[in-house]
Design an enzyme around this catalytic site. Sequence first.
Site, mmCIF file in Angstrom:
data_model
loop_
_atom_site.group_PDB
_atom_site.id
_atom_site.type_symbol
_atom_site.label_atom_id
_atom_site.label_comp_id
_atom_site.label_asym_id
_atom_site.label_seq_id
_atom_site.Cartn_x
_atom_site.Cartn_y
_atom_site.Cartn_z
ATOM 1 N N GLU A 152 -34.932 172.539 -19.130
ATOM 2 C CA GLU A 152 -33.769 172.948 -19.916
ATOM 3 C C GLU A 152 -32.963 174.045 -19.242
ATOM 4 O O GLU A 152 -31.722 174.045 -19.273
ATOM 5 C CB GLU A 152 -34.225 173.425 -21.299
ATOM 6 C CG GLU A 152 -33.092 173.838 -22.231
ATOM 7 C CD GLU A 152 -32.203 172.692 -22.680
ATOM 8 O OE1 GLU A 152 -31.130 172.962 -23.237
ATOM 9 O OE2 GLU A 152 -32.584 171.516 -22.460
ATOM 10 N N LYS A 435 -23.954 155.899 5.258
ATOM 11 C CA LYS A 435 -25.222 155.168 5.178
ATOM 12 C C LYS A 435 -25.550 154.381 6.443
ATOM 13 O O LYS A 435 -26.675 153.893 6.582
ATOM 14 C CB LYS A 435 -25.203 154.221 3.974
ATOM 15 C CG LYS A 435 -25.154 154.936 2.633
ATOM 16 C CD LYS A 435 -25.314 153.974 1.486
ATOM 17 C CE LYS A 435 -26.724 153.441 1.423
ATOM 18 N NZ LYS A 435 -26.890 152.439 0.343
#
Length: 502
Positions: A152, A435
């Site tokens: 959190e 990539k």
Amino acid sequence: MAANGVKSAVTSQAYLEGSQVKQTKSLISELCRLFYNLGWVSGTGGSITAKVHDDSVPKSEQLIIMSPSGVQKERMLEEDMYVLSSTGDILFSPSPKPYPHKPPKCSDCAPLFMKAYDKRNAGAVIHSHGMESCLVTMMDPLAKEFRITHMEMIKGIQGHGYYDELVVPIIENTAQERELTESLAAAIEAYPKTTAVLVRNHGIYVWGDSWISAKTQSECYHYLFEAAIKLHQLGLDWSTPSHGPKPLLCGQSQTTNPSHRCVVLDIEGTTTPISFVTDVLFPYARDNVQKHLEETYDTDATQDDIKLLRSQVEDDLKNGVANAVTIPSDEAGKQEVIAALVANVEGMIKSDRKITSLKQLQGHIWQTGFEKNELKGVVFDDVPVSLQKWHSSGIKVYIYSSGSRLAQRLLFGYSNHGDLRTYLSGFFDTTVGNKKERKSYVEICESVGVHKPSDVLFVTDVFQEAVAAKAAGLEVIISVRPGNGQLPENHGFKTVKSFSEI
């Protein structure tokens, strides 16, 4: 006011003795006392700096207040502070105090603070020697980064949410603080999203747009470091979404360290049909560009998207890229700007360009579609089973796609098999590199913390990506799915038609 006029005004004696400067000095004194009680600046260590906020002065020209070095931080007063110009020149030095006080000296952190000001346009920087920030760099002496997800308090870090993976670079310590300057600057450049840099066996530098932002983030970082240390003590893995036990690999005894192994997956043609991307996602983004821009034009996210697109289009126009259209300035009006943006985006989509500016905007458009339940991510049926199997075996799984990290999280978070993000440890997009280039896979290996590239298995449907990954030392498998492109004869790679074969 002209730039020279601003500089003259803020460096005048009247301004140096004015209320804004005094308030900032007082603030740093107060924060030093607070941080001393938290254990961040004990033993005269650590330091704080903040700009003198003044709406009449551009941020780049604002004065800088900095705590001194080698003094008891909890006992500092306003008059102990140094005042620096926006370029780091000392404008005010405190007066010496009688024995046993040392002669005044500006913080040894000054050159490092200036890097955060210059490269991040920071409003304040905090250097902490908190025990948590020191110990967390020792848990893996070879790690170049600290990573944690699904906590959190990650939401307190600028630009991050609960599902995001927080990555903090780690640099090696030196005998003298100033010797860290260049390595800290390099880390700031290499990690454009980070608001902190850890120094191994030493502490952390944290910056923010204001002193409140820097303080809040420092508190969150220290909380997350402490959580990671406690999870480590319990034998739990803080870097995975489930924070479950660190499982032993086959043949491994309780007294040996597990090897770092992970799987990196392409999306299009590997986990997901190419047709879903080309026939569903791309058309949805194309058909909703104008609507999205009109409805969100004034939001920070869309303005950031527009800034990126402007920069890309400027480069395209210089390079003679087809379908590039000049984007008018804001003075031309919202509709004129949107019309030009739509024309450029449509051209980029038509050309299937793998560029960050387009992918980021598409991600935000798709986010609206997924949240409105107008889109549902699609993965092959064998994918969830394999993700769960790898996750339970302690193998970390990452995604590397030309789509933005936001788009990746949306696809797996709103998939036809439910939320699969629990099984994923992180996401890479083209910000790590093209990539089809070897260096991109080298960077990924360094980021995921493996000891050798062959510890990483990369699965893709694109031959050129497979070649680049293999050149970087990764293990590679080519995915053969319905609708995928033809592979060259005698390509030399192992192929699979389903993840169940891996």
